[in-house]
Motif scaffolding. Structure first.
Motif, PDB file in Angstrom:
ATOM      1  N   THR A 230       0.832  -1.205   0.000  1.00  0.00           N
ATOM      2  CA  THR A 230       0.000   0.000   0.000  1.00  0.00           C
ATOM      3  C   THR A 230       0.863   1.250   0.000  1.00  0.00           C
ATOM      4  OG1 THR A 230      -1.692  -1.202   1.220  1.00  0.00           O
ATOM      5  CG2 THR A 230      -1.844   1.195   1.244  1.00  0.00           C
ATOM      6  N   TYR A 231       1.922   1.236   0.801  1.00  0.00           N
ATOM      7  CA  TYR A 231       2.818   2.389   0.897  1.00  0.00           C
ATOM      8  C   TYR A 231       3.467   2.696  -0.457  1.00  0.00           C
ATOM      9  CZ  TYR A 231       6.859   5.231   2.137  1.00  0.00           C
ATOM     10  OH  TYR A 231       7.799   6.225   2.195  1.00  0.00           O
ATOM     11  N   TYR A 232       4.062   1.680  -1.069  1.00  0.00           N
ATOM     12  CA  TYR A 232       4.769   1.920  -2.327  1.00  0.00           C
ATOM     13  C   TYR A 232       3.805   2.219  -3.477  1.00  0.00           C
ATOM     14  CZ  TYR A 232       9.185   0.899  -0.125  1.00  0.00           C
ATOM     15  OH  TYR A 232      10.283   0.957   0.694  1.00  0.00           O
ATOM     16  N   ASP A 233       2.593   1.650  -3.438  1.00  0.00           N
ATOM     17  CA  ASP A 233       1.589   1.975  -4.442  1.00  0.00           C
ATOM     18  C   ASP A 233       1.193   3.451  -4.323  1.00  0.00           C
ATOM     19  OD1 ASP A 233      -0.354   1.393  -6.510  1.00  0.00           O
ATOM     20  OD2 ASP A 233      -1.869   1.543  -4.926  1.00  0.00           O
ATOM     21  N   SER A 234       0.967   3.906  -3.109  1.00  0.00           N
ATOM     22  CA  SER A 234       0.626   5.323  -2.892  1.00  0.00           C
ATOM     23  C   SER A 234       1.776   6.237  -3.300  1.00  0.00           C
ATOM     24  CB  SER A 234       0.276   5.567  -1.421  1.00  0.00           C
ATOM     25  OG  SER A 234      -0.867   4.850  -1.061  1.00  0.00           O
ATOM     26  N   GLN A 235       2.996   5.821  -2.993  1.00  0.00           N
ATOM     27  CA  GLN A 235       4.169   6.613  -3.359  1.00  0.00           C
ATOM     28  C   GLN A 235       4.296   6.725  -4.877  1.00  0.00           C
ATOM     29  OE1 GLN A 235       6.168   8.188  -0.967  1.00  0.00           O
ATOM     30  NE2 GLN A 235       6.818   9.283  -2.789  1.00  0.00           N
ATOM     31  N   ALA A 236       4.043   5.635  -5.583  1.00  0.00           N
ATOM     32  CA  ALA A 236       4.131   5.639  -7.043  1.00  0.00           C
ATOM     33  C   ALA A 236       3.060   6.565  -7.637  1.00  0.00           C
ATOM     34  CB  ALA A 236       3.973   4.222  -7.598  1.00  0.00           C
ATOM     35  N   ARG A 237       1.871   6.555  -7.059  1.00  0.00           N
ATOM     36  CA  ARG A 237       0.804   7.451  -7.549  1.00  0.00           C
ATOM     37  C   ARG A 237       1.178   8.907  -7.319  1.00  0.00           C
ATOM     38  NH1 ARG A 237      -4.960   4.735  -6.941  1.00  0.00           N
ATOM     39  NH2 ARG A 237      -4.316   2.555  -7.073  1.00  0.00           N
ATOM     40  N   LEU A 238       1.742   9.199  -6.168  1.00  0.00           N
ATOM     41  CA  LEU A 238       2.179  10.572  -5.894  1.00  0.00           C
ATOM     42  C   LEU A 238       3.282  11.011  -6.855  1.00  0.00           C
ATOM     43  CD1 LEU A 238       2.245  10.646  -1.985  1.00  0.00           C
ATOM     44  CD2 LEU A 238       0.727  11.932  -3.489  1.00  0.00           C
ATOM     45  N   ASP A 239       4.235  10.103  -7.093  1.00  0.00           N
ATOM     46  CA  ASP A 239       5.337  10.435  -7.996  1.00  0.00           C
ATOM     47  C   ASP A 239       4.838  10.692  -9.422  1.00  0.00           C
ATOM     48  OD1 ASP A 239       7.081  10.158  -5.891  1.00  0.00           O
ATOM     49  OD2 ASP A 239       7.769   8.157  -6.454  1.00  0.00           O
ATOM     50  N   SER A 240       3.805   9.966  -9.835  1.00  0.00           N
ATOM     51  CA  SER A 240       3.297  10.138 -11.202  1.00  0.00           C
ATOM     52  C   SER A 240       2.534  11.462 -11.359  1.00  0.00           C
ATOM     53  CB  SER A 240       2.399   8.977 -11.589  1.00  0.00           C
ATOM     54  OG  SER A 240       1.179   9.010 -10.889  1.00  0.00           O
ATOM     55  N   LEU A 241       2.116  12.067 -10.259  1.00  0.00           N
ATOM     56  CA  LEU A 241       1.416  13.337 -10.319  1.00  0.00           C
ATOM     57  C   LEU A 241       2.356  14.528 -10.454  1.00  0.00           C
ATOM     58  CD1 LEU A 241      -1.295  12.754  -7.561  1.00  0.00           C
ATOM     59  CD2 LEU A 241      -1.629  12.776 -10.039  1.00  0.00           C
ATOM     60  N   THR A 242       3.637  14.320 -10.178  1.00  0.00           N
ATOM     61  CA  THR A 242       4.572  15.442 -10.245  1.00  0.00           C
ATOM     62  C   THR A 242       5.315  15.503 -11.546  1.00  0.00           C
ATOM     63  OG1 THR A 242       6.290  14.117  -9.172  1.00  0.00           O
ATOM     64  CG2 THR A 242       4.917  15.546  -7.792  1.00  0.00           C
TER      65      THR A 242
END
Length: 109
Positions: free
Chosen positions: A97-109
């Motif tokens: 869950t942590y790394y999935d959320s991190q990947a989504r955040l990274d794709s927004l920037t």
């Protein structure tokens, strides 16, 4: 690699004390001193008093957030507050869950 896992630890402690209000304040102080906070709390019952052969009890339930590195210190500190009736610990692995959320955040920037 175990040190890259994101683990959330949960400790459940049940205490009893004849000095309810004092014990409750000590618990709050331990949580605060360790950099934690109370997420939610409930108190049940009125004043504890003895009537005949029965004690009328008060109880409290506290859900606190404490930094992971200080959880063991908090648990041992609670032992000085009253009689520890029970204690249990569980863990949740939130790595995916942590790394999935991190990947989504990274794709927004």
């Amino acid at each position: 690699v175990l040190d890259q896992r994101k683990i959330v630890r949960h400790s459940y402690v049940s205490l009893e004390s004849k000095e309810f209000d004092q014990a409750l304040e000590q618990i709050k102080q331990i949580i605060s001193e360790l950099g934690g906070y109370i997420e939610n709390q409930s108190v049940d019952g009125g004043n504890s008093y003895y009537s005949g052969e029965k004690y009328y009890e008060r109880s409290a339930s506290i859900n606190a957030r404490i930094p992971a590195e200080k959880l063991d210190q908090a648990t041992s500190g609670l032992q000085s507050v009253g009689n520890m009736v029970s204690m249990s610990e569980s863990m949740d692995d939130i790595t995916d869950t942590y790394y999935d959320s991190q990947a989504r955040l990274d794709s927004l920037t």
